[in-house]
Design a protein around this motif. Structure first.
Motif, PDB file in Angstrom:
ATOM      1  N   MET A 162     -12.393   2.751  30.179  1.00  0.00           N
ATOM      2  CA  MET A 162     -12.076   3.663  31.288  1.00  0.00           C
ATOM      3  C   MET A 162     -10.704   4.301  31.044  1.00  0.00           C
ATOM      4  SD  MET A 162     -14.200   4.133  33.743  1.00  0.00           S
ATOM      5  CE  MET A 162     -14.346   4.523  35.475  1.00  0.00           C
ATOM      6  N   PRO A 163     -10.582   5.652  31.125  1.00  0.00           N
ATOM      7  CA  PRO A 163      -9.292   6.282  30.825  1.00  0.00           C
ATOM      8  C   PRO A 163      -8.174   5.837  31.764  1.00  0.00           C
ATOM      9  CG  PRO A 163     -11.028   7.944  31.119  1.00  0.00           C
ATOM     10  CD  PRO A 163     -11.632   6.625  31.449  1.00  0.00           C
ATOM     11  N   THR A 164      -8.512   5.497  33.018  1.00  0.00           N
ATOM     12  CA  THR A 164      -7.480   5.062  33.966  1.00  0.00           C
ATOM     13  C   THR A 164      -7.902   3.712  34.546  1.00  0.00           C
ATOM     14  OG1 THR A 164      -8.608   6.399  35.613  1.00  0.00           O
ATOM     15  CG2 THR A 164      -6.635   7.352  34.651  1.00  0.00           C
ATOM     16  N   PRO A 165      -7.723   2.636  33.764  1.00  0.00           N
ATOM     17  CA  PRO A 165      -8.273   1.344  34.188  1.00  0.00           C
ATOM     18  C   PRO A 165      -7.663   0.793  35.472  1.00  0.00           C
ATOM     19  CG  PRO A 165      -6.919   1.104  32.215  1.00  0.00           C
ATOM     20  CD  PRO A 165      -7.023   2.570  32.480  1.00  0.00           C
ATOM     21  N   LEU A 166      -6.491   1.318  35.889  1.00  0.00           N
ATOM     22  CA  LEU A 166      -5.856   0.751  37.088  1.00  0.00           C
ATOM     23  C   LEU A 166      -6.486   1.210  38.400  1.00  0.00           C
ATOM     24  CD1 LEU A 166      -2.042   0.358  36.510  1.00  0.00           C
ATOM     25  CD2 LEU A 166      -3.737  -1.367  37.090  1.00  0.00           C
ATOM     26  N   GLY A 167      -7.613   1.869  38.320  1.00  0.00           N
ATOM     27  CA  GLY A 167      -8.305   2.199  39.559  1.00  0.00           C
ATOM     28  C   GLY A 167      -8.102   3.624  40.022  1.00  0.00           C
ATOM     29  N   GLN A 168      -7.470   4.470  39.194  1.00  0.00           N
ATOM     30  CA  GLN A 168      -7.230   5.847  39.629  1.00  0.00           C
ATOM     31  C   GLN A 168      -8.397   6.767  39.258  1.00  0.00           C
ATOM     32  OE1 GLN A 168      -4.219   4.048  39.028  1.00  0.00           O
ATOM     33  NE2 GLN A 168      -4.082   4.260  41.233  1.00  0.00           N
ATOM     34  N   TYR A 169      -9.590   6.238  39.215  1.00  0.00           N
ATOM     35  CA  TYR A 169     -10.765   7.053  38.905  1.00  0.00           C
ATOM     36  C   TYR A 169     -11.551   7.270  40.198  1.00  0.00           C
ATOM     37  CZ  TYR A 169     -11.902   2.137  38.587  1.00  0.00           C
ATOM     38  OH  TYR A 169     -11.964   0.798  38.846  1.00  0.00           O
ATOM     39  N   PRO A 170     -12.312   8.375  40.272  1.00  0.00           N
ATOM     40  CA  PRO A 170     -13.104   8.587  41.487  1.00  0.00           C
ATOM     41  C   PRO A 170     -14.159   7.494  41.653  1.00  0.00           C
ATOM     42  CG  PRO A 170     -13.084  10.548  40.090  1.00  0.00           C
ATOM     43  CD  PRO A 170     -12.462   9.452  39.302  1.00  0.00           C
ATOM     44  N   ARG A 171     -14.354   7.095  42.898  1.00  0.00           N
ATOM     45  CA  ARG A 171     -15.354   6.071  43.221  1.00  0.00           C
ATOM     46  C   ARG A 171     -16.403   6.710  44.126  1.00  0.00           C
ATOM     47  NH1 ARG A 171     -13.871   0.803  43.714  1.00  0.00           N
ATOM     48  NH2 ARG A 171     -14.313   0.747  45.923  1.00  0.00           N
ATOM     49  N   ILE A 172     -17.660   6.537  43.742  1.00  0.00           N
ATOM     50  CA  ILE A 172     -18.755   7.164  44.478  1.00  0.00           C
ATOM     51  C   ILE A 172     -19.689   6.057  44.973  1.00  0.00           C
ATOM     52  CG2 ILE A 172     -20.634   8.867  44.337  1.00  0.00           C
ATOM     53  CD1 ILE A 172     -17.945  10.083  43.490  1.00  0.00           C
ATOM     54  N   PHE A 245     -12.223  -0.569  51.988  1.00  0.00           N
ATOM     55  CA  PHE A 245     -12.204   0.264  50.784  1.00  0.00           C
ATOM     56  C   PHE A 245     -12.804   1.648  50.983  1.00  0.00           C
ATOM     57  CE2 PHE A 245     -11.345  -3.803  48.785  1.00  0.00           C
ATOM     58  CZ  PHE A 245     -10.267  -3.424  48.004  1.00  0.00           C
ATOM     59  N   LEU A 246     -13.382   1.895  52.142  1.00  0.00           N
ATOM     60  CA  LEU A 246     -14.004   3.205  52.381  1.00  0.00           C
ATOM     61  C   LEU A 246     -13.046   4.370  52.092  1.00  0.00           C
ATOM     62  CD1 LEU A 246     -16.782   4.218  53.190  1.00  0.00           C
ATOM     63  CD2 LEU A 246     -16.079   4.121  55.580  1.00  0.00           C
ATOM     64  N   PRO A 247     -11.752   4.270  52.468  1.00  0.00           N
ATOM     65  CA  PRO A 247     -10.849   5.398  52.192  1.00  0.00           C
ATOM     66  C   PRO A 247     -10.690   5.714  50.704  1.00  0.00           C
ATOM     67  CG  PRO A 247      -9.881   3.929  53.823  1.00  0.00           C
ATOM     68  CD  PRO A 247     -11.093   3.232  53.280  1.00  0.00           C
ATOM     69  N   ASP A 248     -11.121   4.820  49.813  1.00  0.00           N
ATOM     70  CA  ASP A 248     -11.000   5.087  48.377  1.00  0.00           C
ATOM     71  C   ASP A 248     -12.186   5.868  47.818  1.00  0.00           C
ATOM     72  OD1 ASP A 248      -8.618   3.838  48.102  1.00  0.00           O
ATOM     73  OD2 ASP A 248      -9.461   1.902  47.534  1.00  0.00           O
ATOM     74  N   LEU A 280     -12.720  11.123  55.319  1.00  0.00           N
ATOM     75  CA  LEU A 280     -13.622  12.264  55.216  1.00  0.00           C
ATOM     76  C   LEU A 280     -14.149  12.431  53.787  1.00  0.00           C
ATOM     77  CD1 LEU A 280     -11.491  14.867  57.267  1.00  0.00           C
ATOM     78  CD2 LEU A 280     -13.358  13.459  58.119  1.00  0.00           C
ATOM     79  N   PRO A 281     -14.969  11.494  53.312  1.00  0.00           N
ATOM     80  CA  PRO A 281     -15.540  11.695  51.975  1.00  0.00           C
ATOM     81  C   PRO A 281     -16.587  12.805  52.023  1.00  0.00           C
ATOM     82  CG  PRO A 281     -16.603   9.823  53.032  1.00  0.00           C
ATOM     83  CD  PRO A 281     -15.539  10.310  53.983  1.00  0.00           C
TER      84      PRO A 281
END
Ligand SMILES: Cc1cc2nc3c(=O)[nH]c(=O)nc-3n(C[C@H](O)[C@H](O)[C@H](O)COP(=O)(O)O)c2cc1C
Length: 334
Positions: A162-172, A245-248, A280-281
């Protein structure tokens, strides 16, 4: 499919109607080695009973995780009260070797006095321990991230590529209106893209909390940051952890069904959860032409959320058709 996706065991938000706190709070995460050998769920329930009696009056909210022989506790509240709780908990013989891996002041994410979860995974305690020490090194070297990122790095680590392993990737988030097609879709996709699918079962430690599955798939080659797809059970929407975690989540994909009532019900539940956390996802409706009705779209937009249509080309789509319809919608979220 072995996943029980019945709607029989839905729990309601126990604190629905409560105001979401917005003022900055003290936040602390520690990890410790669990010394409870058997019946961890029973022990979690005993801890919960103490926590419910003590945490509420002190203005503290916690999430406690048991995974791979470790406890991880995330606390939020007045800093003095958190420090006092940490000192009390440190004396508890049910665990040892407490490592504080996060301490900060910031936006609260936990909206209940206590959330408990047990994650069943084949990962061994020493492998989990290595990840705890990675977090400890980061924290001690002054790299302070959000407590949610620390929690995710421990509980749901990203694949190494993962290019951003610290969690800065979009989550769907993927949810099916009926059946377990969201799980089928990411299982199929994992195989098609030769990426590992991570299967987790969450046992809620509250008596009324259901046992729910939540699987995830990391797609490191998607976009600049990679992408994580998380298939959740419908009843998982009522869990405190999902709430925290919903806000993520950048988007929630609803896999629609021929049954319009089921579509209505799942959209209602997603919107209710989003109202709770003021998030507001984008809501992506994934389905056939007939399933993508304008009233679903209007309902979503009325709440101020963006609606995105992912229409399958065939009236009876297979998993490949679903993915072909979803991919352009995910690309458009970038
Ligand atoms: C991993 C772990 C987490 C705990 N979390 C809490 C908590 O959040 N709140 C709480 O009051 N007690 C918690 N406890 C229980 C306390 O350690 C302690 O047993 C309990 O508060 C009773 O304390 P007392 O005998 O001084 O009243 C936890 C225990 C363990 C092992």
């Amino acid at each position: 499919m072995s996943i029980n996706e019945s709607d029989q065991t839905i729990t309601d938000w126990p604190d629905s109607g409560s105001e979401v706190p917005t003022l900055p709070v003290g936040r602390l995460v520690y990890a410790s080695v669990c010394l409870v050998q058997e019946a961890v769920l029973d022990e979690m329930r005993r801890i919960r009973d103490h926590a419910l009696a003590h945490n509420g009056p002190e203005g503290i909210r916690v999430a406690l995780l048991y995974m791979s022989g470790w406890f991880v506790e995330w606390m939020e509240g007045p800093e003095g009260a958190i420090q006092a709780l940490l000192q009390r908990v440190a004396q508890d013989p049910r665990h040892q070797g407490i490592k504080v891996i996060h301490r900060s002041v910031g936006r609260p994410r936990l909206f209940r006095p206590w959330i408990g979860s047990i994650v069943q995974t084949p990962e061994r305690p020493d492998a989990f321990g290595l990840r705890v020490f990675e977090q400890l090194d980061r924290f001690e070297s002054g790299q302070v991230v959000d407590p949610a990122s620390v929690w995710l790095a421990l509980c749901s680590p990203a694949v190494a590529a993962m290019p951003t392993p610290l969690g800065q990737y979009p989550r769907i988030m993927l949810l099916s209106a009926r059946g377990a097609r969201a799980f089928d879709l990411i299982t199929w996709l994992a195989r098609a893209q030769r990426q590992p699918l991570v299967r987790r079962r969450f046992a809620g430690a509250a008596d009324d909390a259901p046992d729910v599955e939540s699987d995830y798939l990391d797609l490191p080659a998607h976009g600049r940051q990679g992408l994580r797809l998380i298939a959740n059970a419908r009843k998982g929407l009522a869990m405190g952890m999902t709430h925290a975690f919903l806000p993520d989540y950048t988007a929630v994909v609803v896999l629609l069904d021929q049954d319009a009532t089921a579509n209505q019900r799942i959209v209602d539940r997603v919107l209710a959860a989003c109202r709770q956390v003021h998030h507001l996802p984008t809501i992506v409706g994934l389905g056939t032409q007939a399933e993508l009705t304008t009233d679903l779209m209007e309902q979503v937009e009325r709440q101020g959320l963006a609606w995105c249509t992912a229409r399958t080309r065939r009236g009876k789509p297979d998993l490949e058709d679903y993915w072909a319809a979803l991919l352009p919608a995910l690309n458009a979220l970038e």
